[in-house]
Write an enzyme that holds these catalytic residues in place. Sequence first.
Site, PDB file in Angstrom:
ATOM      1  N   MET A 176       0.848  -1.196   0.000  1.00 46.68           N
ATOM      2  CA  MET A 176       0.000   0.000   0.000  1.00 46.68           C
ATOM      3  C   MET A 176       0.886   1.250   0.000  1.00 46.68           C
ATOM      4  O   MET A 176       0.444   2.339   0.371  1.00 46.68           O
ATOM      5  CB  MET A 176      -0.935  -0.019   1.208  1.00 46.68           C
ATOM      6  CG  MET A 176      -1.867  -1.232   1.151  1.00 46.68           C
ATOM      7  SD  MET A 176      -3.435  -1.015   1.981  1.00 46.68           S
ATOM      8  CE  MET A 176      -2.902  -0.784   3.643  1.00 46.68           C
ATOM      9  N   GLY A 177       2.138   1.079  -0.413  1.00 51.26           N
ATOM     10  CA  GLY A 177       3.049   2.221  -0.524  1.00 51.26           C
ATOM     11  C   GLY A 177       3.618   2.647   0.813  1.00 51.26           C
ATOM     12  O   GLY A 177       3.612   1.884   1.772  1.00 51.26           O
ATOM     13  N   ALA A 178       4.123   3.908   0.851  1.00 56.02           N
ATOM     14  CA  ALA A 178       4.875   4.410   2.014  1.00 56.02           C
ATOM     15  C   ALA A 178       5.950   3.376   2.346  1.00 56.02           C
ATOM     16  O   ALA A 178       6.060   2.898   3.485  1.00 56.02           O
ATOM     17  CB  ALA A 178       3.963   4.697   3.203  1.00 56.02           C
ATOM     18  N   HIS A 185       9.523  -3.522   3.251  1.00 59.28           N
ATOM     19  CA  HIS A 185       9.042  -3.749   1.876  1.00 59.28           C
ATOM     20  C   HIS A 185      10.231  -4.029   0.952  1.00 59.28           C
ATOM     21  O   HIS A 185      10.176  -4.913   0.106  1.00 59.28           O
ATOM     22  CB  HIS A 185       8.340  -2.505   1.326  1.00 59.28           C
ATOM     23  CG  HIS A 185       7.050  -2.160   1.997  1.00 59.28           C
ATOM     24  ND1 HIS A 185       6.884  -1.013   2.732  1.00 59.28           N
ATOM     25  CD2 HIS A 185       5.857  -2.802   2.031  1.00 59.28           C
ATOM     26  CE1 HIS A 185       5.640  -0.955   3.186  1.00 59.28           C
ATOM     27  NE2 HIS A 185       4.999  -2.030   2.782  1.00 59.28           N
ATOM     28  N   GLY A 223       5.122 -10.070   4.305  1.00 55.83           N
ATOM     29  CA  GLY A 223       5.889 -10.041   5.560  1.00 55.83           C
ATOM     30  C   GLY A 223       5.136 -10.755   6.673  1.00 55.83           C
ATOM     31  O   GLY A 223       3.901 -10.744   6.724  1.00 55.83           O
ATOM     32  N   LYS A 256       5.026  -9.797   9.629  1.00 60.21           N
ATOM     33  CA  LYS A 256       4.442  -8.871  10.615  1.00 60.21           C
ATOM     34  C   LYS A 256       2.921  -9.031  10.603  1.00 60.21           C
ATOM     35  O   LYS A 256       2.268  -9.024  11.626  1.00 60.21           O
ATOM     36  CB  LYS A 256       4.817  -7.421  10.331  1.00 60.21           C
ATOM     37  CG  LYS A 256       4.243  -6.498  11.409  1.00 60.21           C
ATOM     38  CD  LYS A 256       4.684  -5.084  11.251  1.00 60.21           C
ATOM     39  CE  LYS A 256       3.897  -4.355  10.203  1.00 60.21           C
ATOM     40  NZ  LYS A 256       2.472  -4.174  10.552  1.00 60.21           N
ATOM     41  N   SER A 263       4.355   1.093   7.692  1.00 62.13           N
ATOM     42  CA  SER A 263       4.128   2.425   7.096  1.00 62.13           C
ATOM     43  C   SER A 263       3.473   3.350   8.118  1.00 62.13           C
ATOM     44  O   SER A 263       3.623   4.565   8.058  1.00 62.13           O
ATOM     45  CB  SER A 263       3.237   2.300   5.863  1.00 62.13           C
ATOM     46  OG  SER A 263       3.825   1.373   4.980  1.00 62.13           O
TER      47      SER A 263
HETATM   48  O1  PAF Z   1      -0.146  -5.776   3.711  1.00 60.03           O
HETATM   49  C1  PAF Z   1      -0.550  -4.862   2.963  1.00 60.03           C
HETATM   50  O2  PAF Z   1       0.112  -3.855   2.736  1.00 60.03           O
HETATM   51  C2  PAF Z   1      -1.923  -5.004   2.321  1.00 60.03           C
HETATM   52  O3  PAF Z   1      -2.800  -5.656   3.179  1.00 60.03           O
HETATM   53  C3  PAF Z   1      -1.885  -5.695   0.944  1.00 60.03           C
HETATM   54  C4  PAF Z   1      -1.393  -7.116   1.067  1.00 60.03           C
HETATM   55  C5  PAF Z   1      -0.976  -4.904   0.015  1.00 60.03           C
HETATM   56  C6  PAF Z   1      -3.284  -5.720   0.344  1.00 60.03           C
HETATM   57  O4  PAF Z   1      -3.785  -4.441   0.161  1.00 60.03           O
END
Ligand code: PAF
Length: 282
Positions: free
Chosen positions: A30-32, A37, A149, A151, A188
């Site tokens: 989901m970015g950030a 990541h 991950g 987490k 994030s």
């Molecule tokens: O873990 C995340 O960041 C979100 O739940 C994912 C897997 C990208 C789905 O939106």
Amino acid sequence: MRVYEKRLDIERDVADLHKQNKSIGFVPTMGALHHGHLALVQKAIDQNQVVIVSIFVNPTQFNNSEDLVNYPRTLDSDVVLLSNLSKAIIVFAPKPEEIYGSKNNSLKYDFNGLEHEMEGRFRPGHFDGVGTVLKHLFTIVSPTKAYFGEKDFQQLQIVKKLVEIEKMSVKIIGCPIYREDSGLALSSRNKRLNKKQLQESPLIYKTLKQVKNDFGTKSVIDLIDWVSEQFKSNETLELEYFEIAKVSNLKSIKRKRKNTKYRAFIAVFAGEVRLIDNIALN
Ligand code: PAF
């Protein structure tokens, strides 16, 4: 770097890659982006010929609209971080309409009860949203392997169930939790912590480590009480839940049995910011 917003554009690339028999590693985010990541992306680079990273703040997995609004969105700096790893990474950063059409609707999933435990209890509908977006993303990206991950350990188990239910061929790879030097699990959401909250939040991992240490000698009930005491005396962090659960079905336990794998799970509020973490106990 190729950064696609449109589903049709990335689908065209993916079709070409499949024609060339290239393996595709996929990291949905989901970015950030943070080092956690980037560790997933590096693993995907090491194990595949092509890597696709999606950056999409998925509206259907937020049960709290304020959390959705406040979720950090940093696409430009995310792309820079990824290009520092490899310019060959393909980024998919769609708008919600590309994924959901005109209505952000979730599918309803039965993940064999996994969805009702822990996060599921406190975030109604969350795992339907995660399952729905991943079904769409896996369909678009058609990856060989996808990286998650630990987490979000409950999410990882649910994603494994999702691909079973949807009969998808993607292999799900779980990767260890990445931590700050202080022990705080990277997230994030950490970007939203103030100085005091950042100072106090290492208590979360410190507590989990002590639980792991004491798991062999203390009863589960005593450990649960002890954790609750740790947070009662802290003015900055508020414990939402602490559970010791079986890895196989994520059901929380009051008494341990032989030959069973357990993990401890915790969710804590630092002001408005919700932090989760977990640790393998045996
Ligand atoms: O873990 C995340 O960041 C979100 O739940 C994912 C897997 C990208 C789905 O939106």
